[in-house]
Design an enzyme around this catalytic site. Structure first.
Site, mmCIF file in Angstrom:
data_model
loop_
_atom_site.group_PDB
_atom_site.id
_atom_site.type_symbol
_atom_site.label_atom_id
_atom_site.label_comp_id
_atom_site.label_asym_id
_atom_site.label_seq_id
_atom_site.Cartn_x
_atom_site.Cartn_y
_atom_site.Cartn_z
ATOM 1 N NE ARG A 171 -3.976 152.886 18.915
ATOM 2 C CZ ARG A 171 -2.788 152.124 18.994
ATOM 3 N NH1 ARG A 171 -3.517 151.174 20.641
ATOM 4 N NH2 ARG A 171 -1.783 151.214 19.326
ATOM 5 C CG HIS A 197 4.927 155.166 21.980
ATOM 6 N ND1 HIS A 197 5.188 156.036 21.041
ATOM 7 C CD2 HIS A 197 3.208 155.218 22.034
ATOM 8 C CE1 HIS A 197 4.008 156.602 20.061
ATOM 9 N NE2 HIS A 197 2.934 156.233 20.425
ATOM 10 C CB CYS A 237 -1.038 164.590 24.214
ATOM 11 S SG CYS A 237 -2.689 162.938 24.975
ATOM 12 C CB ALA A 297 -2.684 160.093 23.388
HETATM 13 S S1 CFN Z 1 1.343 155.738 18.204
HETATM 14 FE FE1 CFN Z 1 1.881 154.746 16.620
HETATM 15 S S2 CFN Z 1 2.022 152.066 17.705
HETATM 16 S S3 CFN Z 1 3.547 154.711 15.826
HETATM 17 FE FE2 CFN Z 1 2.081 154.180 13.788
HETATM 18 S S4 CFN Z 1 2.073 151.817 14.357
HETATM 19 FE FE3 CFN Z 1 0.239 155.378 14.165
HETATM 20 S S5 CFN Z 1 -0.238 157.028 14.921
HETATM 21 MO MO1 CFN Z 1 -2.483 156.139 15.163
HETATM 22 S S6 CFN Z 1 -2.132 154.968 17.135
HETATM 23 FE FE4 CFN Z 1 -1.108 154.030 15.546
HETATM 24 FE FE5 CFN Z 1 1.052 152.484 15.871
HETATM 25 FE FE6 CFN Z 1 3.891 152.674 15.823
HETATM 26 FE FE7 CFN Z 1 0.061 155.303 16.723
HETATM 27 S S7 CFN Z 1 -0.886 151.530 16.080
HETATM 28 S S8 CFN Z 1 -2.094 154.886 13.773
HETATM 29 S S9 CFN Z 1 1.565 155.244 13.035
HETATM 30 N N1 CFN Z 1 0.533 154.175 15.530
HETATM 31 C C1 HCA Z 2 -3.526 158.864 18.786
HETATM 32 C C2 HCA Z 2 -4.355 157.775 18.077
HETATM 33 C C3 HCA Z 2 -4.385 157.872 16.715
HETATM 34 C C4 HCA Z 2 -5.510 159.104 15.962
HETATM 35 C C5 HCA Z 2 -5.672 159.334 15.314
HETATM 36 C C6 HCA Z 2 -6.182 160.203 13.539
HETATM 37 C C7 HCA Z 2 -5.247 156.649 16.673
HETATM 38 O O1 HCA Z 2 -2.591 159.872 18.665
HETATM 39 O O2 HCA Z 2 -4.166 159.952 20.204
HETATM 40 O O3 HCA Z 2 -5.697 161.350 14.043
HETATM 41 O O4 HCA Z 2 -6.984 160.295 13.364
HETATM 42 O O5 HCA Z 2 -4.394 155.893 15.858
HETATM 43 O O6 HCA Z 2 -6.151 156.329 16.701
HETATM 44 O O7 HCA Z 2 -3.076 158.034 16.083
#
Ligand code: CFN
Ligand code: HCA
Length: 538
Positions: free
Chosen positions: A91, A191, A57, A60
Protein backbone atom coordinates in the site's frame (compact mmCIF):
# COMPACT_ATOMS: atom_id res chain seq x y z
CA UNK A 1 -19.45 11.47 -26.89
CA UNK A 2 -22.98 12.02 -28.10
CA UNK A 3 -24.46 9.34 -25.88
CA UNK A 4 -26.70 10.36 -23.03
CA UNK A 5 -25.97 9.03 -19.55
CA UNK A 6 -29.05 6.83 -19.79
CA UNK A 7 -27.77 5.28 -23.00
CA UNK A 8 -24.42 4.64 -21.38
CA UNK A 9 -26.10 2.84 -18.51
CA UNK A 10 -28.09 0.76 -20.94
CA UNK A 11 -24.94 -0.10 -22.86
CA UNK A 12 -23.15 -1.21 -19.69
CA UNK A 13 -25.99 -3.54 -18.75
CA UNK A 14 -26.77 -4.92 -22.19
CA UNK A 15 -24.58 -8.00 -22.06
CA UNK A 16 -25.70 -9.22 -18.64
CA UNK A 17 -28.29 -11.93 -18.05
CA UNK A 18 -31.56 -10.26 -16.93
CA UNK A 19 -31.13 -11.09 -13.23
CA UNK A 20 -27.58 -9.70 -13.11
CA UNK A 21 -28.63 -6.63 -15.10
CA UNK A 22 -31.44 -5.94 -12.63
CA UNK A 23 -29.02 -6.06 -9.69
CA UNK A 24 -26.31 -4.01 -11.35
CA UNK A 25 -28.86 -1.41 -12.46
CA UNK A 26 -29.32 -0.40 -8.81
CA UNK A 27 -25.59 0.23 -8.46
CA UNK A 28 -25.30 2.36 -11.57
CA UNK A 29 -26.80 5.78 -11.15
CA UNK A 30 -27.09 8.85 -13.28
CA UNK A 31 -26.69 11.90 -11.11
CA UNK A 32 -29.97 13.63 -11.73
CA UNK A 33 -30.66 14.94 -8.28
CA UNK A 34 -34.01 16.53 -7.87
CA UNK A 35 -34.26 19.58 -5.67
CA UNK A 36 -33.21 18.75 -2.08
CA UNK A 37 -33.07 15.10 -2.86
CA UNK A 38 -30.12 12.84 -3.49
CA UNK A 39 -30.85 9.86 -5.67
CA UNK A 40 -30.30 6.51 -4.03
CA UNK A 41 -27.60 4.06 -4.96
CA UNK A 42 -27.29 0.50 -3.72
CA UNK A 43 -23.95 0.02 -1.96
CA UNK A 44 -22.20 -2.33 0.46
CA UNK A 45 -23.85 -5.41 -1.00
CA UNK A 46 -22.33 -8.70 -2.07
CA UNK A 47 -20.63 -8.78 -5.45
CA UNK A 48 -22.53 -11.03 -7.84
CA UNK A 49 -20.56 -14.28 -8.21
CA UNK A 50 -18.77 -14.48 -11.53
CA UNK A 51 -18.15 -10.75 -11.75
CA UNK A 52 -14.52 -9.67 -11.57
CA UNK A 53 -14.76 -7.10 -8.80
CA UNK A 54 -12.14 -4.49 -7.90
CA UNK A 55 -12.70 -5.16 -4.19
CA UNK A 56 -10.40 -6.68 -1.60
CA UNK A 57 -11.10 -8.91 1.40
CA UNK A 58 -11.78 -8.45 5.10
CA UNK A 59 -8.26 -9.47 6.10
CA UNK A 60 -6.89 -6.83 3.70
CA UNK A 61 -9.08 -4.18 5.32
CA UNK A 62 -8.09 -5.14 8.86
CA UNK A 63 -4.43 -6.08 8.65
CA UNK A 64 -3.40 -4.34 5.45
CA UNK A 65 -5.30 -1.09 5.76
CA UNK A 66 -5.83 -0.27 9.44
CA UNK A 67 -3.10 -2.05 11.40
CA UNK A 68 -0.40 -2.39 8.73
CA UNK A 69 0.73 1.26 8.92
CA UNK A 70 1.45 1.07 12.69
CA UNK A 71 5.19 0.94 13.14
CA UNK A 72 5.93 -0.49 16.59
CA UNK A 73 3.30 -3.21 16.92
CA UNK A 74 4.35 -6.63 15.66
CA UNK A 75 1.56 -7.66 13.29
CA UNK A 76 1.52 -11.43 12.84
CA UNK A 77 -0.55 -12.95 10.06
CA UNK A 78 -1.79 -16.37 11.11
CA UNK A 79 -2.13 -18.15 7.82
CA UNK A 80 -0.41 -19.26 4.65
CA UNK A 81 2.48 -17.03 3.64
CA UNK A 82 0.78 -15.31 0.70
CA UNK A 83 -1.65 -13.31 2.85
CA UNK A 84 1.16 -11.84 4.94
CA UNK A 85 3.42 -11.23 2.00
CA UNK A 86 0.86 -9.49 -0.21
CA UNK A 87 -0.29 -7.20 2.58
CA UNK A 88 3.25 -6.14 3.38
CA UNK A 89 3.81 -2.50 2.38
CA UNK A 90 2.17 -2.94 -1.03
CA UNK A 91 0.00 0.00 0.00
CA UNK A 92 3.09 2.22 0.09
CA UNK A 93 2.34 3.38 3.61
CA UNK A 94 5.51 5.20 4.56
CA UNK A 95 7.26 5.08 7.90
CA UNK A 96 9.82 7.02 9.88
CA UNK A 97 10.73 6.25 13.47
CA UNK A 98 12.59 9.60 13.77
CA UNK A 99 15.41 7.95 15.74
CA UNK A 100 17.79 5.21 14.66
CA UNK A 101 17.17 3.10 17.77
CA UNK A 102 13.39 3.55 17.88
CA UNK A 103 11.25 0.48 17.28
CA UNK A 104 10.06 0.07 13.73
CA UNK A 105 8.81 -3.32 12.58
CA UNK A 106 7.22 -2.17 9.37
CA UNK A 107 10.09 -3.42 7.29
CA UNK A 108 9.41 -6.96 8.55
CA UNK A 109 6.73 -9.37 7.40
CA UNK A 110 5.53 -11.65 10.22
CA UNK A 111 3.58 -14.79 9.41
CA UNK A 112 3.01 -18.24 10.89
CA UNK A 113 3.46 -19.63 7.37
CA UNK A 114 0.84 -22.35 7.85
CA UNK A 115 1.41 -25.64 6.04
CA UNK A 116 -0.90 -28.54 5.17
CA UNK A 117 -0.29 -30.25 8.48
CA UNK A 118 -1.22 -27.12 10.44
CA UNK A 119 -4.50 -26.96 8.57
CA UNK A 120 -5.22 -30.58 9.38
CA UNK A 121 -4.03 -30.73 12.99
CA UNK A 122 -4.60 -27.09 13.96
CA UNK A 123 -2.29 -24.09 14.03
CA UNK A 124 -2.61 -22.82 17.61
CA UNK A 125 0.75 -24.23 18.76
CA UNK A 126 2.47 -22.70 15.78
CA UNK A 127 0.85 -19.35 16.53
CA UNK A 128 1.92 -19.54 20.16
CA UNK A 129 5.49 -20.24 19.07
CA UNK A 130 5.43 -17.33 16.62
CA UNK A 131 4.21 -14.91 19.29
CA UNK A 132 6.91 -16.15 21.66
CA UNK A 133 9.58 -15.77 18.99
CA UNK A 134 8.51 -12.21 18.18
CA UNK A 135 8.51 -11.34 21.87
CA UNK A 136 11.96 -12.80 22.46
CA UNK A 137 13.44 -11.04 19.45
CA UNK A 138 11.91 -7.59 19.79
CA UNK A 139 10.16 -7.15 23.16
CA UNK A 140 7.48 -5.00 21.50
CA UNK A 141 4.80 -3.12 23.44
CA UNK A 142 2.15 -4.88 21.42
CA UNK A 143 1.64 -7.95 19.26
CA UNK A 144 -1.44 -8.27 17.05
CA UNK A 145 -2.62 -11.47 15.42
CA UNK A 146 -4.69 -11.61 12.25
CA UNK A 147 -6.80 -14.55 11.13
CA UNK A 148 -6.88 -15.56 7.48
CA UNK A 149 -9.54 -17.71 5.77
CA UNK A 150 -8.17 -21.16 6.66
CA UNK A 151 -7.80 -20.19 10.32
CA UNK A 152 -11.50 -19.39 10.51
CA UNK A 153 -12.39 -22.61 8.70
CA UNK A 154 -10.41 -24.88 11.02
CA UNK A 155 -11.45 -22.94 14.12
CA UNK A 156 -8.13 -22.01 15.73
CA UNK A 157 -8.94 -19.93 18.83
CA UNK A 158 -6.61 -17.02 18.17
CA UNK A 159 -8.13 -14.93 20.97
CA UNK A 160 -7.41 -17.59 23.58
CA UNK A 161 -3.82 -17.92 22.36
CA UNK A 162 -3.38 -14.13 22.45
CA UNK A 163 -4.84 -13.85 25.97
CA UNK A 164 -2.61 -16.68 27.21
CA UNK A 165 0.53 -15.06 25.83
CA UNK A 166 -0.44 -11.63 27.13
CA UNK A 167 -0.82 -13.05 30.63
CA UNK A 168 2.43 -14.95 30.31
CA UNK A 169 4.47 -11.89 29.24
CA UNK A 170 2.90 -9.33 31.53
CA UNK A 171 4.58 -6.46 29.69
CA UNK A 172 3.29 -6.96 26.18
CA UNK A 173 -0.27 -6.36 24.99
CA UNK A 174 -1.27 -9.25 22.75
CA UNK A 175 -4.65 -9.29 21.04
CA UNK A 176 -6.21 -10.78 17.96
CA UNK A 177 -8.56 -9.97 15.09
CA UNK A 178 -11.10 -12.39 13.62
CA UNK A 179 -10.72 -10.84 10.21
CA UNK A 180 -10.92 -13.91 7.99
CA UNK A 181 -10.93 -12.81 4.38
CA UNK A 182 -14.29 -14.34 3.54
CA UNK A 183 -16.23 -12.28 6.11
CA UNK A 184 -18.51 -9.48 4.97
CA UNK A 185 -18.74 -8.25 1.41
CA UNK A 186 -15.46 -6.32 1.09
CA UNK A 187 -12.51 -4.91 3.04
CA UNK A 188 -14.98 -2.64 4.80
CA UNK A 189 -15.81 -5.38 7.31
CA UNK A 190 -12.10 -5.57 8.14
CA UNK A 191 -11.96 -1.87 9.00
CA UNK A 192 -14.79 -2.39 11.42
CA UNK A 193 -13.17 -5.39 13.11
CA UNK A 194 -9.86 -3.51 13.41
CA UNK A 195 -11.53 -0.40 14.85
CA UNK A 196 -13.40 -2.40 17.48
CA UNK A 197 -10.35 -4.31 18.70
CA UNK A 198 -8.04 -1.29 18.83
CA UNK A 199 -10.66 0.55 20.81
CA UNK A 200 -11.30 -2.35 23.15
CA UNK A 201 -7.69 -3.38 23.81
CA UNK A 202 -5.60 -0.26 23.36
CA UNK A 203 -7.31 3.13 23.33
CA UNK A 204 -7.44 4.67 26.80
CA UNK A 205 -4.56 2.77 28.39
CA UNK A 206 -2.29 5.81 28.74
CA UNK A 207 -3.66 9.03 30.22
CA UNK A 208 -0.47 10.96 29.58
CA UNK A 209 -0.65 12.16 25.97
CA UNK A 210 1.44 14.89 24.40
CA UNK A 211 1.16 18.43 25.76
CA UNK A 212 -0.12 21.12 23.45
CA UNK A 213 -2.63 23.90 23.24
CA UNK A 214 -4.68 22.50 20.37
CA UNK A 215 -4.62 18.74 20.50
CA UNK A 216 -6.23 16.59 17.85
CA UNK A 217 -6.21 13.04 16.53
CA UNK A 218 -6.03 12.58 12.80
CA UNK A 219 -8.33 9.67 12.01
CA UNK A 220 -8.32 7.77 8.72
CA UNK A 221 -4.94 8.91 7.41
CA UNK A 222 -2.58 6.10 6.44
CA UNK A 223 0.49 7.94 5.18
CA UNK A 224 0.30 6.50 1.67
CA UNK A 225 3.13 8.06 -0.34
CA UNK A 226 3.92 10.23 2.68
CA UNK A 227 0.55 12.06 2.78
CA UNK A 228 0.55 11.94 6.58
CA UNK A 229 4.01 13.49 6.75
CA UNK A 230 2.81 16.46 4.71
CA UNK A 231 -0.31 16.88 6.85
CA UNK A 232 1.82 16.73 10.02
CA UNK A 233 4.13 19.38 8.57
CA UNK A 234 1.17 21.70 8.04
CA UNK A 235 -0.40 21.00 11.44
CA UNK A 236 2.94 21.63 13.16
CA UNK A 237 3.32 24.87 11.34
CA UNK A 238 -0.12 25.94 12.55
CA UNK A 239 0.69 24.98 16.15
CA UNK A 240 -1.78 22.10 16.23
CA UNK A 241 -0.55 19.01 18.12
CA UNK A 242 -1.31 15.64 16.58
CA UNK A 243 -1.73 13.17 19.44
CA UNK A 244 -2.44 10.09 17.35
CA UNK A 245 -2.80 9.27 13.70
CA UNK A 246 -5.06 6.31 12.97
CA UNK A 247 -2.87 4.83 11.70
CA UNK A 248 -0.21 6.18 9.33
CA UNK A 249 3.26 5.76 10.89
CA UNK A 250 1.54 5.49 14.27
CA UNK A 251 2.80 3.96 17.49
CA UNK A 252 1.35 1.91 20.29
CA UNK A 253 1.58 4.88 22.66
CA UNK A 254 -0.27 7.15 20.25
CA UNK A 255 -3.29 4.84 20.18
CA UNK A 256 -3.11 4.33 23.95
CA UNK A 257 -3.27 8.08 24.64
CA UNK A 258 -5.61 9.10 21.81
CA UNK A 259 -8.48 9.59 24.27
CA UNK A 260 -6.67 12.65 25.68
CA UNK A 261 -7.16 14.67 22.46
CA UNK A 262 -9.69 17.48 22.28
CA UNK A 263 -10.92 16.89 18.78
CA UNK A 264 -10.91 14.15 16.15
CA UNK A 265 -10.29 15.25 12.59
CA UNK A 266 -11.61 12.52 10.32
CA UNK A 267 -9.92 12.21 6.95
CA UNK A 268 -11.18 8.86 5.59
CA UNK A 269 -14.58 8.53 7.15
CA UNK A 270 -15.31 5.13 5.67
CA UNK A 271 -12.47 3.26 7.33
CA UNK A 272 -12.48 4.85 10.78
CA UNK A 273 -15.94 6.24 11.54
CA UNK A 274 -16.41 3.53 14.16
CA UNK A 275 -13.46 4.79 16.24
CA UNK A 276 -14.64 8.39 15.82
CA UNK A 277 -18.07 7.45 17.14
CA UNK A 278 -16.71 5.36 20.01
CA UNK A 279 -14.29 8.12 21.11
CA UNK A 280 -17.22 10.48 21.14
CA UNK A 281 -19.54 8.16 23.04
CA UNK A 282 -17.03 7.09 25.66
CA UNK A 283 -14.78 10.12 26.06
CA UNK A 284 -16.93 12.93 24.70
CA UNK A 285 -14.46 13.90 21.98
CA UNK A 286 -16.36 15.34 19.03
CA UNK A 287 -15.26 14.73 15.47
CA UNK A 288 -15.23 16.89 12.40
CA UNK A 289 -14.73 15.81 8.82
CA UNK A 290 -11.59 17.07 7.11
CA UNK A 291 -10.07 16.52 3.69
CA UNK A 292 -6.45 17.37 2.98
CA UNK A 293 -6.61 16.19 -0.64
CA UNK A 294 -6.60 19.41 -2.69
CA UNK A 295 -5.07 22.72 -1.65
CA UNK A 296 -8.43 24.44 -1.22
CA UNK A 297 -9.80 21.48 0.69
CA UNK A 298 -6.72 21.53 2.95
CA UNK A 299 -7.17 25.24 3.64
CA UNK A 300 -10.84 24.69 4.41
CA UNK A 301 -9.99 21.84 6.78
CA UNK A 302 -7.44 23.94 8.67
CA UNK A 303 -10.02 26.70 9.06
CA UNK A 304 -12.51 24.17 10.32
CA UNK A 305 -10.10 22.94 12.99
CA UNK A 306 -9.24 26.51 13.98
CA UNK A 307 -12.84 27.60 14.27
CA UNK A 308 -13.59 24.56 16.38
CA UNK A 309 -11.12 25.79 19.00
CA UNK A 310 -12.28 29.33 18.35
CA UNK A 311 -9.09 31.04 19.62
CA UNK A 312 -8.16 34.10 17.59
CA UNK A 313 -4.48 33.21 17.91
CA UNK A 314 -5.00 29.89 16.11
CA UNK A 315 -7.41 31.36 13.57
CA UNK A 316 -4.80 34.00 12.66
CA UNK A 317 -1.95 31.50 12.53
CA UNK A 318 -3.90 29.23 10.18
CA UNK A 319 -4.54 32.19 7.86
CA UNK A 320 -0.83 33.01 7.90
CA UNK A 321 0.10 29.45 7.00
CA UNK A 322 -2.45 29.33 4.17
CA UNK A 323 -1.16 32.67 2.86
CA UNK A 324 2.40 31.36 2.97
CA UNK A 325 1.68 28.05 1.27
CA UNK A 326 -0.81 29.07 -1.41
CA UNK A 327 1.32 31.18 -3.78
CA UNK A 328 3.53 28.23 -4.77
CA UNK A 329 0.44 26.07 -5.28
CA UNK A 330 -1.30 28.71 -7.38
CA UNK A 331 1.78 29.29 -9.52
CA UNK A 332 1.90 25.63 -10.56
CA UNK A 333 -1.86 25.44 -11.02
CA UNK A 334 -1.76 28.46 -13.31
CA UNK A 335 1.12 27.02 -15.27
CA UNK A 336 -0.50 23.66 -15.97
CA UNK A 337 -4.14 24.73 -16.22
CA UNK A 338 -4.05 25.79 -19.87
CA UNK A 339 -3.04 22.21 -20.64
CA UNK A 340 -5.47 20.45 -18.29
CA UNK A 341 -8.57 22.67 -18.44
CA UNK A 342 -11.65 20.90 -19.77
CA UNK A 343 -10.13 17.43 -19.70
CA UNK A 344 -12.10 14.56 -18.21
CA UNK A 345 -11.39 12.03 -15.47
CA UNK A 346 -12.89 8.83 -14.10
CA UNK A 347 -12.25 7.76 -10.51
CA UNK A 348 -12.96 4.32 -9.10
CA UNK A 349 -11.22 3.85 -5.77
CA UNK A 350 -11.91 2.40 -2.34
CA UNK A 351 -14.23 4.20 0.03
CA UNK A 352 -13.17 7.86 0.06
CA UNK A 353 -10.62 8.77 -2.56
CA UNK A 354 -13.07 8.59 -5.48
CA UNK A 355 -14.63 11.61 -3.77
CA UNK A 356 -11.61 13.37 -2.26
CA UNK A 357 -9.58 13.44 -5.47
CA UNK A 358 -12.33 15.22 -7.37
CA UNK A 359 -11.19 18.34 -5.49
CA UNK A 360 -7.71 18.12 -7.00
CA UNK A 361 -9.07 17.58 -10.49
CA UNK A 362 -11.36 20.59 -10.03
CA UNK A 363 -8.32 22.69 -9.20
CA UNK A 364 -6.90 21.62 -12.58
CA UNK A 365 -10.12 22.61 -14.33
CA UNK A 366 -10.86 18.96 -15.04
CA UNK A 367 -14.27 17.35 -14.92
CA UNK A 368 -15.00 14.01 -13.26
CA UNK A 369 -17.49 12.44 -15.63
CA UNK A 370 -17.81 9.12 -13.83
CA UNK A 371 -16.82 7.90 -10.38
CA UNK A 372 -17.67 5.40 -7.70
CA UNK A 373 -16.43 3.52 -4.69
CA UNK A 374 -15.41 -0.10 -4.44
CA UNK A 375 -16.94 -0.69 -1.04
CA UNK A 376 -18.22 2.52 0.55
CA UNK A 377 -21.62 2.57 2.22
CA UNK A 378 -24.57 4.72 1.26
CA UNK A 379 -23.61 7.46 3.71
CA UNK A 380 -20.33 8.02 1.84
CA UNK A 381 -22.24 8.45 -1.40
CA UNK A 382 -25.01 10.63 -0.12
CA UNK A 383 -23.49 12.55 2.79
CA UNK A 384 -24.80 12.07 6.28
CA UNK A 385 -27.08 15.05 6.17
CA UNK A 386 -29.25 13.60 3.43
CA UNK A 387 -30.04 10.44 5.36
CA UNK A 388 -32.62 11.39 7.97
CA UNK A 389 -31.86 8.43 10.18
CA UNK A 390 -28.48 6.95 9.55
CA UNK A 391 -28.73 3.30 10.31
CA UNK A 392 -25.74 2.15 12.33
CA UNK A 393 -24.59 -1.29 11.25
CA UNK A 394 -26.04 -3.96 13.47
CA UNK A 395 -22.66 -5.01 14.84
CA UNK A 396 -21.00 -1.63 15.13
CA UNK A 397 -21.47 -1.55 18.89
CA UNK A 398 -20.47 -5.11 19.46
CA UNK A 399 -17.57 -4.25 21.72
CA UNK A 400 -19.67 -5.11 24.77
CA UNK A 401 -20.50 -1.91 26.64
CA UNK A 402 -18.88 1.42 26.02
CA UNK A 403 -18.86 2.72 29.55
CA UNK A 404 -18.74 6.47 29.59
CA UNK A 405 -15.73 7.91 31.35
CA UNK A 406 -16.70 9.37 34.73
CA UNK A 407 -13.31 11.06 34.97
CA UNK A 408 -13.32 14.34 33.13
CA UNK A 409 -10.18 15.74 34.81
CA UNK A 410 -7.97 14.87 31.88
CA UNK A 411 -9.96 16.77 29.41
CA UNK A 412 -10.53 20.39 28.60
CA UNK A 413 -14.10 21.43 27.97
CA UNK A 414 -15.28 20.12 24.66
CA UNK A 415 -17.97 21.38 22.42
CA UNK A 416 -21.12 19.38 22.16
CA UNK A 417 -22.58 18.40 18.84
CA UNK A 418 -25.23 21.11 19.41
CA UNK A 419 -22.50 23.73 19.77
CA UNK A 420 -20.85 22.40 16.62
CA UNK A 421 -24.13 22.74 14.77
CA UNK A 422 -24.48 26.30 16.02
CA UNK A 423 -21.01 27.03 14.70
CA UNK A 424 -22.11 25.86 11.29
CA UNK A 425 -23.81 29.21 10.79
CA UNK A 426 -20.27 30.43 10.04
CA UNK A 427 -20.53 28.47 6.80
CA UNK A 428 -18.30 25.55 7.71
CA UNK A 429 -19.98 22.22 8.07
CA UNK A 430 -18.39 20.41 11.01
CA UNK A 431 -20.12 17.16 11.68
CA UNK A 432 -21.65 16.50 8.33
CA UNK A 433 -19.48 15.29 5.57
CA UNK A 434 -20.39 15.95 2.00
CA UNK A 435 -21.23 12.96 -0.08
CA UNK A 436 -19.82 12.00 -3.44
CA UNK A 437 -23.16 12.25 -5.22
CA UNK A 438 -24.15 15.80 -4.16
CA UNK A 439 -20.65 16.99 -5.05
CA UNK A 440 -20.72 15.60 -8.57
CA UNK A 441 -22.14 17.30 -11.59
CA UNK A 442 -25.56 16.49 -12.89
CA UNK A 443 -25.48 13.86 -15.56
CA UNK A 444 -22.31 12.21 -14.23
CA UNK A 445 -22.41 8.44 -14.02
CA UNK A 446 -21.93 7.08 -10.48
CA UNK A 447 -21.14 3.38 -10.28
CA UNK A 448 -20.70 1.27 -7.15
CA UNK A 449 -18.38 -1.77 -7.13
CA UNK A 450 -17.29 -1.27 -10.73
CA UNK A 451 -15.93 -4.40 -12.35
CA UNK A 452 -13.43 -5.31 -15.03
CA UNK A 453 -15.98 -5.60 -17.81
CA UNK A 454 -17.77 -2.34 -17.05
CA UNK A 455 -14.48 -0.45 -16.61
CA UNK A 456 -13.37 -1.32 -20.12
CA UNK A 457 -16.80 -0.63 -21.58
CA UNK A 458 -17.00 2.73 -19.81
CA UNK A 459 -13.60 3.78 -21.14
CA UNK A 460 -14.51 2.72 -24.67
CA UNK A 461 -17.77 4.67 -24.53
CA UNK A 462 -16.65 7.86 -22.81
CA UNK A 463 -12.95 8.01 -23.64
CA UNK A 464 -11.77 9.91 -20.54
CA UNK A 465 -8.48 11.76 -20.60
CA UNK A 466 -7.44 9.87 -17.48
CA UNK A 467 -8.69 6.87 -15.54
CA UNK A 468 -7.87 6.44 -11.85
CA UNK A 469 -8.11 3.13 -9.99
CA UNK A 470 -5.78 0.37 -8.73
CA UNK A 471 -3.19 -2.11 -9.88
CA UNK A 472 -5.71 -4.66 -11.16
CA UNK A 473 -7.19 -2.07 -13.51
CA UNK A 474 -3.99 -0.36 -14.56
CA UNK A 475 -2.82 -2.38 -17.51
CA UNK A 476 -6.14 -3.19 -19.13
CA UNK A 477 -6.92 0.53 -19.19
CA UNK A 478 -3.52 1.46 -20.56
CA UNK A 479 -3.99 -1.12 -23.30
CA UNK A 480 -7.06 0.85 -24.36
CA UNK A 481 -4.74 3.81 -24.92
CA UNK A 482 -5.89 5.82 -21.93
CA UNK A 483 -3.49 7.12 -19.26
CA UNK A 484 -4.02 5.51 -15.92
CA UNK A 485 -3.11 6.82 -12.47
CA UNK A 486 -3.23 4.62 -9.41
CA UNK A 487 -4.94 6.44 -6.58
CA UNK A 488 -4.22 3.66 -4.07
CA UNK A 489 -0.44 3.31 -4.22
CA UNK A 490 0.03 6.54 -6.24
CA UNK A 491 2.21 4.37 -8.49
CA UNK A 492 5.52 5.55 -7.11
CA UNK A 493 4.50 9.20 -6.64
CA UNK A 494 3.17 11.28 -3.79
CA UNK A 495 2.58 12.79 -1.41
CA UNK A 496 -0.58 14.27 -2.89
CA UNK A 497 -2.12 15.59 0.34
CA UNK A 498 -1.75 19.15 1.56
CA UNK A 499 -0.13 22.02 -0.29
CA UNK A 500 3.06 20.35 -1.46
CA UNK A 501 1.04 17.30 -2.37
CA UNK A 502 -1.24 19.35 -4.60
CA UNK A 503 1.79 20.63 -6.50
CA UNK A 504 3.03 17.06 -7.02
CA UNK A 505 -0.37 16.01 -8.27
CA UNK A 506 -0.82 18.92 -10.69
CA UNK A 507 2.51 18.19 -12.33
CA UNK A 508 1.91 14.48 -12.54
CA UNK A 509 -1.55 14.80 -14.08
CA UNK A 510 -0.26 17.39 -16.54
CA UNK A 511 2.40 14.93 -17.69
CA UNK A 512 -0.08 12.06 -17.93
CA UNK A 513 -2.93 13.73 -19.80
CA UNK A 514 -0.61 15.54 -22.20
CA UNK A 515 1.72 12.69 -23.01
CA UNK A 516 1.63 11.76 -26.70
CA UNK A 517 2.68 8.17 -26.06
CA UNK A 518 -0.92 6.94 -25.71
CA UNK A 519 -1.67 7.79 -29.32
CA UNK A 520 0.98 5.33 -30.45
CA UNK A 521 -0.48 2.51 -28.41
CA UNK A 522 -1.97 0.45 -31.17
CA UNK A 523 -1.07 -3.18 -31.55
CA UNK A 524 -0.07 -4.09 -35.12
CA UNK A 525 -3.20 -6.19 -35.59
CA UNK A 526 -5.42 -3.28 -34.59
CA UNK A 527 -4.08 -1.18 -37.47
CA UNK A 528 -3.80 -4.05 -39.89
CA UNK A 529 -6.16 -6.93 -39.11
CA UNK A 530 -4.93 -8.76 -42.21
CA UNK A 531 -1.48 -9.11 -40.73
CA UNK A 532 -0.48 -12.76 -40.70
CA UNK A 533 2.58 -14.77 -39.85
CA UNK A 534 3.98 -17.89 -41.36
CA UNK A 535 5.60 -20.45 -39.19
CA UNK A 536 8.84 -21.64 -40.70
CA UNK A 537 10.35 -24.85 -39.46
CA UNK A 538 14.13 -24.76 -39.51
S1 CFN B 1 -9.56 0.48 2.31
FE1 CFN B 1 -9.51 2.72 2.46
S2 CFN B 1 -8.56 3.58 4.20
S3 CFN B 1 -11.28 3.92 2.06
FE2 CFN B 1 -9.60 4.68 0.87
S4 CFN B 1 -8.69 6.27 2.01
FE3 CFN B 1 -8.40 3.24 -0.84
S5 CFN B 1 -8.95 1.17 -1.31
MO1 CFN B 1 -6.72 1.28 -1.33
S6 CFN B 1 -6.22 0.81 0.83
FE4 CFN B 1 -6.43 2.98 0.69
FE5 CFN B 1 -7.63 4.44 2.42
FE6 CFN B 1 -9.95 5.06 3.33
FE7 CFN B 1 -8.31 1.30 0.74
S7 CFN B 1 -5.45 4.37 2.09
S8 CFN B 1 -6.33 3.47 -1.38
S9 CFN B 1 -9.84 4.93 -1.27
N1 CFN B 1 -8.33 3.24 1.04
C1 HCA C 1 -6.50 -3.48 -0.55
C2 HCA C 1 -5.36 -2.51 -0.63
C3 HCA C 1 -5.43 -1.58 -1.80
C4 HCA C 1 -5.26 -2.29 -3.12
C5 HCA C 1 -4.88 -1.36 -4.19
C6 HCA C 1 -4.97 -1.74 -5.63
C7 HCA C 1 -4.33 -0.54 -1.63
O1 HCA C 1 -7.60 -3.23 -1.03
O2 HCA C 1 -6.29 -4.51 0.01
O3 HCA C 1 -5.88 -2.47 -6.04
O4 HCA C 1 -4.13 -1.23 -6.36
O5 HCA C 1 -4.60 0.63 -1.59
O6 HCA C 1 -3.17 -0.95 -1.55
O7 HCA C 1 -6.68 -0.91 -1.79
Amino acid sequence: TTMTAAEIKEELLKKYPPKVARKRAKQIMINEALENETPEITANVRTIPGIITMRGCTYAGCKGVIMGPTRDIVNITHGPIGCGFYSWLTRRNQTDAYAPDAANYMTYCFSTDMQDKDIIFGGEKKLEAAIQEAYDLFHPKGICVFATCPVGLIGDDIHAVAAKMKAKFGDCNVFAFSCEGYKGVSQSAGHHIANNQVFKHLVGLDDQGKPGKYRINLLGEYNIGGDGFEIDRILNKCGVTNIATFSGNSTYDQFASSHTADLNAVMCHRSINYVADMLETKYGIPWVKVNFIGANAAAKSLRKIASYFGDQELIDRVEEVIAEEMPAVRAVAEEVRPRTEGKTAMLFVGGSRAHHYQELFKELGMKTISAGYEFAHRDDYEGRQVIPELKVDADSRNIEELEVSPDERLFRPRKSQEELRALESSGLKFKDYDGLIPDMERGAVVIDDLNQYEAEKLVELLKPDIFCAGIKEKFSIQKLGVPMKQLHSYDSGGPYAGFRGAINFYREIDRLVNSRVWGYLKAPWQENPELSATYVWE
